[in-house]
Each structure stands twice: as C-alpha cells, then as structure tokens.
Design a protein around this motif. Structure first.
Motif, short mmCIF file in Angstrom:
data_model
loop_
_atom_site.label_atom_id
_atom_site.label_comp_id
_atom_site.label_asym_id
_atom_site.label_seq_id
_atom_site.Cartn_x
_atom_site.Cartn_y
_atom_site.Cartn_z
N GLN A 58 0.89 -1.01 0.14
CA GLN A 58 0.01 0.07 0.04
C GLN A 58 0.95 1.16 0.15
O GLN A 58 1.69 1.33 1.02
N ALA A 60 0.38 4.79 0.82
CA ALA A 60 -0.82 5.33 1.50
C ALA A 60 -0.70 6.84 1.77
O ALA A 60 0.43 7.35 1.78
N THR A 135 -9.76 4.73 -0.02
CA THR A 135 -8.89 3.34 0.58
C THR A 135 -10.02 2.44 0.67
O THR A 135 -9.71 0.99 0.23
N GLU A 139 -9.90 -1.43 -0.98
CA GLU A 139 -9.77 -2.58 -0.17
C GLU A 139 -11.21 -3.32 -0.36
O GLU A 139 -10.86 -4.58 -0.09
N SER A 287 2.75 -1.62 4.16
CA SER A 287 2.31 -0.21 3.92
C SER A 287 3.45 0.64 3.96
O SER A 287 4.24 0.55 4.59
N THR A 332 1.53 -3.08 -5.99
CA THR A 332 1.38 -1.93 -5.20
C THR A 332 0.00 -1.44 -5.65
O THR A 332 -0.72 -1.82 -6.57
N SER A 334 -2.60 2.21 -4.35
CA SER A 334 -2.71 3.57 -3.72
C SER A 334 -4.11 3.96 -3.61
O SER A 334 -4.83 3.56 -4.64
N GLU A 335 -4.80 4.73 -2.54
CA GLU A 335 -6.08 5.29 -2.75
C GLU A 335 -6.76 6.02 -3.87
O GLU A 335 -7.74 5.92 -4.51
#
Length: 419
Positions: A58, A60, A135, A139, A287, A332, A334-335
């Motif tokens: 992640q 973040a 996120t 997820e 993360s 990988t 990312s949001e």
C-alpha cells in the motif's frame, strides 16, 4: 514487564489497544461477541505449501502518478507542472514517451530485467477524493456508491480457505505488517490471520514483552464463564504459539540481499523471512505512508519513491537468491493519484487515476493499459482513468491465486494478462 490483568480484553477498544503493541492476535477481524461465538468452528485450514503468494504494498496517502511514471514527451505535463515537472534530462526512460522518476533507478533495473510491470492510469468510475472512503473502495473492491462489509482478500479467503477447522499453531492464511488489520482482510468467515506489528523482529526486548503479554492473557483465570471468553482464551493460545514461531523465524533469518535501513524495507525483509520459512500463508500486506504531498512535494515524494524502489528491489533479490521468486507476485496500490496540475503550494491535491506496479519473475509483459491524456486539460481537472483496478484484482485472483474472480468481485472484469 509488570502488566496487571484483571480481565481478558473483550471489547473492540481493548483489542485495538493490545494490537497496537505489535502482538500477532489472530482472527480478530470483527471484534464482536457474536463473532466469537459463531466462529469457533469456522476457522480455515492452512493452504497447501508451495502455492502462489501475493504481497500487497500500500502506498498510503495517494501517490502522485505523473511524477512516478513521467510523460516526458508531453508538453502539457510541463505546462501543468511548471515547478514540479521532472526535467526530461533526469528521467529514466521506459520508452520514447514515458520514464521513471530519477529516484527509482532500482525499479528501472527491474523493468529492464523483465521483473516489473506497469499498469497505467488505474482508477474507478465516479471517484471519491476522501482518503478514508477511497481506500475503503480499493480494499473492498466496491463500486463508489456501495459499502461492502468484507474486503476482496477476505472474500478470497472465504472462497479458497473455508470449511475445515484449523489446529493450534497452524500457519496464518494472511499476514499484515501494519498497525491494525487491513480492511482488505475483513471476511464473512473466520480465518487465522496474523499481525507482525510495526517493530516485529527488531528487538529482543520487544519480542520478550509480546510473548510475556500473550502468556499472561492466555493463562489469566477465566472469571467470565461464557463461550465468548472461552473461545477468546483458545484464540490467545493459538496467537501465543504463532507469535513464538514467527519471532523465532524473524530472529534467525539471514537475508541474501542488503535491505535499506528503514521500516518499509524491514517489513519486506520480515515477509521474505516468513516465505523462506515455508509458511503456507497466501497473502502478505505491507504499507508505505507519506504520499499525501499537498505542499513542497518535490523532495519528499522523490525520497518516498526511492524508499519504495530500493525496498522492492532488495526484496526481489532476496527471493531470487532463495529461489522463491517464482512463487511470489508483488503488487502496489494507492487510494488515488494526484491532480495533474500543481497547486499554489508547490504540491498536488487529491486526484483520481495513477499507475500501479506488479513485480515478479513470472510476468508476461512490461507495460499495460494506456497513458493518461493531458491535452486540453483545464487547471484542477482530474484525470480520466482507463483501467479499472478490479481488472487487476480479477487477473490476480483468476490467473495467480487460481480463485474465481467473478464470485469474489461480484461482477466480471476483463483480465489484463500480466501473469
């Protein structure tokens, strides 16, 4: 360590408090008494050893994709980023139009060796700019207007690892190296998962404290004669056995590559140790934070990309030296990405699409999807995504983890064929 206990932890808050100490408490994904009562017979078996493994990384905070994979041949990139744009002379070329951030030399090398893939311009319809909500969407693999109680990995575990109770000390099916259980792991059924803790394997004193705490919790007299506390004590005993096993593995591991001296690389080193030990764990989650760069982005973002690049390269080299690389796919996410135009504070604001990386020795190609379109883009307008992130999940589920993607994701998504 002198820690008095008058009762076992039975509330959500207490579980989080003990979990924040870095304890590998198993299967506390729902934190409710009814869950403890109903799940005693639903624990999953450890999957077969030697099967494929997924490592989720992640990023973040929302990684800036345009300064990660740089469209250096596009004049609009430099128009939108007069101070943040990476000079063409500094870019590490991927092809005639795209290149890596200069901090990513290690990942550039992996790409040339055929061990890294780039999936361009990844996002989802009707994007959300909230860190928390976006996120959650990534997820749980939900639509932006739908809230799901389970994560995409949790539903994979429900489908792949259901039906047979696990024994004490069985390997966890999923491991995370984060402060609390990722939402990705939330499941309808109970599965033995494990939290490494942010300082796992870094100090003998911390290890001793963790084990002492678990022993005290497991041995504490049960003043609450109920199915909840009885099952909890059994789970704590399982956690104690697993914690001891994991700490022994981490303490004795000898890496075959030089990992950088930072927490992210240490987490990857710990994952490599558990894989090398032959655990039957199928999914690992680590993360790297710090990507929310609203101001003075240039140096912090480059430093973060260097941390990512060097850590991933060391991890891949370690796996190769141990002849484990054919089992492992690293991915990988990312949001969201950032907006194409820089803001007045020499940073970038929450955006939408960004590239995603996959790493491993079984990749079938290097560049997937289409690059973002920057022409005629007004200031503060978002990118339009071209690859739905659930296409990537579908590829991983169907072609790597050999699990029914449509059943897990709820909708058919066209796979990308990178594995």
């Amino acid at each position: 360590m002198n820690t008095p206990f008058t009762t076992l932890p039975v509330t959500r808050r207490e579980f989080f408090r003990w979990g924040s100490r870095g304890l590998g408490l198993l299967a506390f994904s729902r934190f409710a008494p009814s869950f403890l009562v109903n799940s005693a017979l639903a624990a999953a078996p450890a999957p077969e050893k030697g099967r494929t493994i997924l490592v989720l990384v992640q990023l973040a905070g929302g990684n800036d994709g345009l300064n990660t994979v740089i469209p250096f041949a596009d004049a609009d990139y430099y128009r939108l980023r007069p101070t943040l744009g990476i000079p063409k002379a500094d870019v590490l070329p991927i092809n005639d139009t795209l290149g890596f951030n200069p901090a990513m030399s290690a990942m550039s090398g992996l790409l040339k060796e055929g061990k890294l893939g780039i999936i361009q311009n990844v996002g989802y319809p009707n994007p959300n700019h909230s860190h928390f909500r976006s996120t959650e969407i990534w997820e749980t693999a939900s639509d932006s207007n739908v809230n799901l109680p389970t994560g995409w990995i949790g539903r994979y575990l429900d489908n792949a690892c259901a039906g047979v109770p696990a024994g004490v000390g069985d390997d966890p099916v999923a491991v995370h190296a984060t402060g609390e259980t990722p939402q990705s792991f939330m499941s309808a059924d109970t599965h033995p998962t494990f939290g490494l803790g942010l300082n796992a394997g870094t100090g003998r004193q911390q290890q001793r404290e963790n084990l002492t705490l678990l022993r005290q919790l497991a041995a504490h007299p049960d003043h609450h004669d109920s199915p909840n506390s009885t099952f909890l004590k059994a789970t704590l005993m399982d956690a104690l056995v697993t914690e001891q096993k994991v700490q022994n593995i981490l303490g004795s591991y000898r890496a075959a590559s030089a990992y950088p001296g930072n927490a992210f690389a240490a987490s990857l080193r710990n994952v490599a140790a558990l894989i090398a030990a032959g655990l039957s764990t199928r999914v690992y989650f680590v993360s790297l934070g710090g990507f929310d760069n609203h101001q003075n982005q240039f140096n912090p973002h480059n430093n973060n990309l260097r941390t990512l690049s060097d850590g991933l390269a060391a991890f891949q080299q370690d796996l190769e030296a141990k002849q484990l690389d054919s089992q492992v796919l690293t991915m990988t996410f990312s949001e969201f990405g950032r907006r194409p135009s820089e803001n007045q504070s020499k940073g970038t604001d929450h955006g939408t699409a960004a590239p995603l990386f996959v790493m491993g020795s079984k990749l079938k190609g290097a560049l997937f999807g289409t690059a973002p379109v920057l022409s005629n883009l007004p200031r503060n307008e978002d990118l339009t995504f071209s690859t739905d992130f659930r296409q990537i999940y579908a590829t991983v589920l169907d072609q790597w983890l050999q699990s029914p993607a449509q059943k897990i994701l709820g909708t058919p998504y066209a796979p990308l064929g990178f594995v």
